[in-house]
Design a protein around this motif. Sequence first.
Motif, short mmCIF file in Angstrom:
data_model
loop_
_atom_site.label_atom_id
_atom_site.label_comp_id
_atom_site.label_asym_id
_atom_site.label_seq_id
_atom_site.Cartn_x
_atom_site.Cartn_y
_atom_site.Cartn_z
N GLU A 74 5.14 2.14 -1.89
CA GLU A 74 4.51 3.09 -2.70
C GLU A 74 5.40 4.45 -2.64
O GLU A 74 4.97 5.48 -3.67
CB GLU A 74 3.01 3.33 -2.53
CG GLU A 74 2.64 3.66 -1.08
CD GLU A 74 2.27 2.56 -0.21
OE1 GLU A 74 2.65 1.52 -0.38
OE2 GLU A 74 1.56 2.94 0.71
N TYR A 99 -0.91 3.31 -15.14
CA TYR A 99 -1.22 3.37 -14.13
C TYR A 99 -0.12 4.18 -13.04
O TYR A 99 -0.56 5.02 -12.39
CB TYR A 99 -1.40 1.98 -13.50
CG TYR A 99 -2.02 2.06 -12.04
CD1 TYR A 99 -3.59 2.50 -12.24
CD2 TYR A 99 -1.52 1.76 -10.89
CE1 TYR A 99 -4.40 2.31 -10.80
CE2 TYR A 99 -2.01 1.76 -9.77
CZ TYR A 99 -3.24 2.07 -9.83
OH TYR A 99 -3.84 1.89 -8.43
N MET A 103 -0.57 7.91 -10.79
CA MET A 103 -0.23 7.98 -9.45
C MET A 103 0.45 9.13 -9.09
O MET A 103 0.45 9.61 -8.10
CB MET A 103 0.21 6.59 -9.01
CG MET A 103 -0.50 5.43 -8.84
SD MET A 103 -1.90 5.60 -8.02
CE MET A 103 -3.28 5.46 -9.38
N GLU B 161 -1.87 -6.44 -5.76
CA GLU B 161 -1.59 -5.27 -5.00
C GLU B 161 -0.17 -4.81 -4.78
O GLU B 161 0.09 -3.56 -4.75
CB GLU B 161 -2.21 -5.66 -3.55
CG GLU B 161 -3.88 -5.38 -3.70
CD GLU B 161 -3.93 -5.30 -2.20
OE1 GLU B 161 -3.82 -3.98 -1.72
OE2 GLU B 161 -4.47 -6.28 -1.35
N ALA B 164 0.48 -2.87 -7.75
CA ALA B 164 0.03 -1.46 -7.74
C ALA B 164 0.76 -0.56 -6.97
O ALA B 164 1.04 0.68 -6.90
CB ALA B 164 -1.53 -1.38 -7.29
N ALA B 169 0.77 3.19 -5.64
CA ALA B 169 -0.58 3.28 -5.10
C ALA B 169 -0.70 3.13 -3.69
O ALA B 169 -0.25 2.03 -3.16
CB ALA B 169 -1.50 2.45 -5.97
N ARG B 170 -1.47 4.16 -3.02
CA ARG B 170 -1.48 3.89 -1.47
C ARG B 170 -2.52 2.88 -1.38
O ARG B 170 -3.59 2.45 -2.35
CB ARG B 170 -2.02 5.19 -0.76
CG ARG B 170 -0.92 5.91 -0.92
CD ARG B 170 -1.27 7.34 -0.42
NE ARG B 170 -0.15 8.39 -0.66
CZ ARG B 170 0.56 8.68 0.46
NH1 ARG B 170 0.53 7.65 1.60
NH2 ARG B 170 1.64 9.34 0.31
N ARG B 173 -6.34 3.48 -2.48
CA ARG B 173 -6.32 3.52 -4.02
C ARG B 173 -6.16 2.20 -4.71
O ARG B 173 -6.98 1.62 -5.45
CB ARG B 173 -4.91 4.11 -4.66
CG ARG B 173 -5.09 5.77 -4.99
CD ARG B 173 -6.27 5.99 -5.43
NE ARG B 173 -6.67 5.76 -6.90
CZ ARG B 173 -6.26 6.73 -7.70
NH1 ARG B 173 -5.84 8.06 -7.41
NH2 ARG B 173 -6.44 6.60 -9.11
N ARG B 174 -5.37 1.17 -4.03
CA ARG B 174 -5.20 -0.09 -4.48
C ARG B 174 -6.54 -0.88 -4.21
O ARG B 174 -7.21 -1.76 -5.09
CB ARG B 174 -4.13 -0.77 -3.63
CG ARG B 174 -2.88 -0.18 -3.48
CD ARG B 174 -1.81 -1.05 -3.26
NE ARG B 174 -1.61 -1.71 -1.91
CZ ARG B 174 -0.80 -0.97 -1.04
NH1 ARG B 174 -0.05 -0.06 -1.58
NH2 ARG B 174 -1.00 -1.46 0.14
N ASP B 177 -8.87 0.73 -7.14
CA ASP B 177 -8.46 0.62 -8.28
C ASP B 177 -8.34 -1.09 -8.70
O ASP B 177 -8.34 -1.30 -10.23
CB ASP B 177 -7.21 1.42 -8.70
CG ASP B 177 -7.21 2.79 -8.68
OD1 ASP B 177 -8.35 3.23 -8.85
OD2 ASP B 177 -6.32 3.39 -8.72
#
Lengths: 343, 262
Positions: A74, A99, A103, B161, B164, B169-170, B173-174, B177
Amino acid sequence: MTLTLTNIAKTFPGGTQALLPTDLEIARGEIVSLLGPSGCGKSTLLRIVAGLEAPDPGAQIRFDGEDVTRQPVEQRRIGMVFQSYALFPNMSVRGNIGYGLKMQKLTKAEVDVRVEEVIALCRLEPYAERPITALSGGQRQRVALARAIAPRPRVLLLDEPLSALDAALRGELRDELAMLLRRFGTTAIFVTHDQNEAMAIADRVAVMNQGQVVQIGTPEALYRKPATGFVARFVGDAMRLQGRVEADQLHLDGGSLPLVGAAEGHATYARAEDIRLNAEGPVAARVETVTFLGTHYRIALSGAAPGPLFALHSGLSAPQPGETVRLSIAPEAILILPEDEVV
Amino acid sequence: MKTPTKLIALIVTLLACAFLLIPIIQSVQAGLTVNYFRGLSSGLTLKWVGEVWELYSGSIFLSIRLALACLAVTLILGVPAAYALARNPGRASRVLEEFTSLPLAIPGLALALALLQLYGTYQGFRTNWSFILVGHVLYTLPFMVRSVLSVLATIDLRSLEEGAASLGARPARRFVDIVVPNALPGILAGALTVVTLSIGEFNLTWMLHTPYLKTLPVGLADSYASMRLEVASAYTLVFFVMIVPLLMAMQWASARAQRNMQ
């Protein structure tokens, strides 16, 4: 962004070596394809670059000089298109595309503007509000690409992005994808097992086999100067001409062909488009099947070499199965390559 | 159209329905008549319902409070547990999953006895409603875990995941969300099951309750044992009014979850 991979290897628990130590350098804006049969380690290499798999100790991944080897996925600011697309079913097309921007903590107005841009670029306007489940395979593929590119990633990683589509659509989207990737200008790695996809999309192709990069080069270079029999077979479907090499002659079952240069201890290959039907040709062969393909015929031949040979023949008529024909291959069209260790 | 087999099927169905429905209707009627033994001719009244409210409103509120608390605990424990089980498929996960289901195989009475033996001497806890809550959570948690797990098993959670994560996304968050919204049909179905089971639970609760902590079903048993029939029947009526909408919502939620899986 320049991508530098040094000493990337992967051993799975249990000892399977999915990837042998690999070095690779990808220039800014370059599109490189990892091409190889399933299980050759190409997806593993891609997932290591993404940060979805950890490489064995000693590896180094640098994005523009910055060492990201230990960064989680990420934080790497990559864009990824998955084979299954991995689109979020709980969000609309617009939600999926936005999305990554959310982020990045952009304001709602900024997100909206950027999403609109990408939607237009990928020609997704009519579907923007639809749920993912209401899209066809080709539309999903485009949404996956749009979602990956929207946050302006440093590198775009595509894992067999066309393989979930049916054949007709695949060809169409292949050209579209090649065009879009050029337009984005983003450095990209594209994993595929389909040589046509790799040739159509990539600036350079890295052919992989059994956990290592066998050869890397432009599509032309790979096609014209394959380094090994594996590359010759995989890129351009070269066929083995199994025979006895003596000085500059190749003795096949059906006759002898002249070679350019000495080839003792080497394997010889030729491609279907280089095998000519020629009444004065030095090699005799028997026609097994004839397939009419519109622009040309594809003729399966036996008797010339131990394995079957195919010749592409253009013209208004073709010989009949069972007939004996003669063929020739231009000496410079015969590929002289080292014997494979494993055939 | 009216073939003999169809006619027989119809009769059997109607008989089965009557077998189930007549006691319910009779019970409801008993709760609303002035005198059950004189029948409807004695007239209709809401007096008994009022009496139930006066005597047992505490039980009703306790049951609602218990059910909501039980729901909160099973959500907090069950959803992450189901997620962990779904993300790590393997032998150990299967064994853990079986373990969470174990309270279902043990009779509520035995479970209650075990709780009493273990914690019965902690006076503050023993006499607090949270003691019953522990029993309810033990009994309902498997339903939440199973329900969420069955929905998660139908989606490619790992890819979603990873998608994301690749977008920045950490993990937390995953979860919020991606995991929770996609597990929602299972969470909803699980939540309704938990609330319904908690409100209706008798075996375990009966063992754990104190005179000051009577839940709805315990109060019902009490009223049948010690009140006149009309009051007990009115109590049944109150119970119906509370539980039937929950059951209907449960049906609706599970139908929705099924649709989502297709």
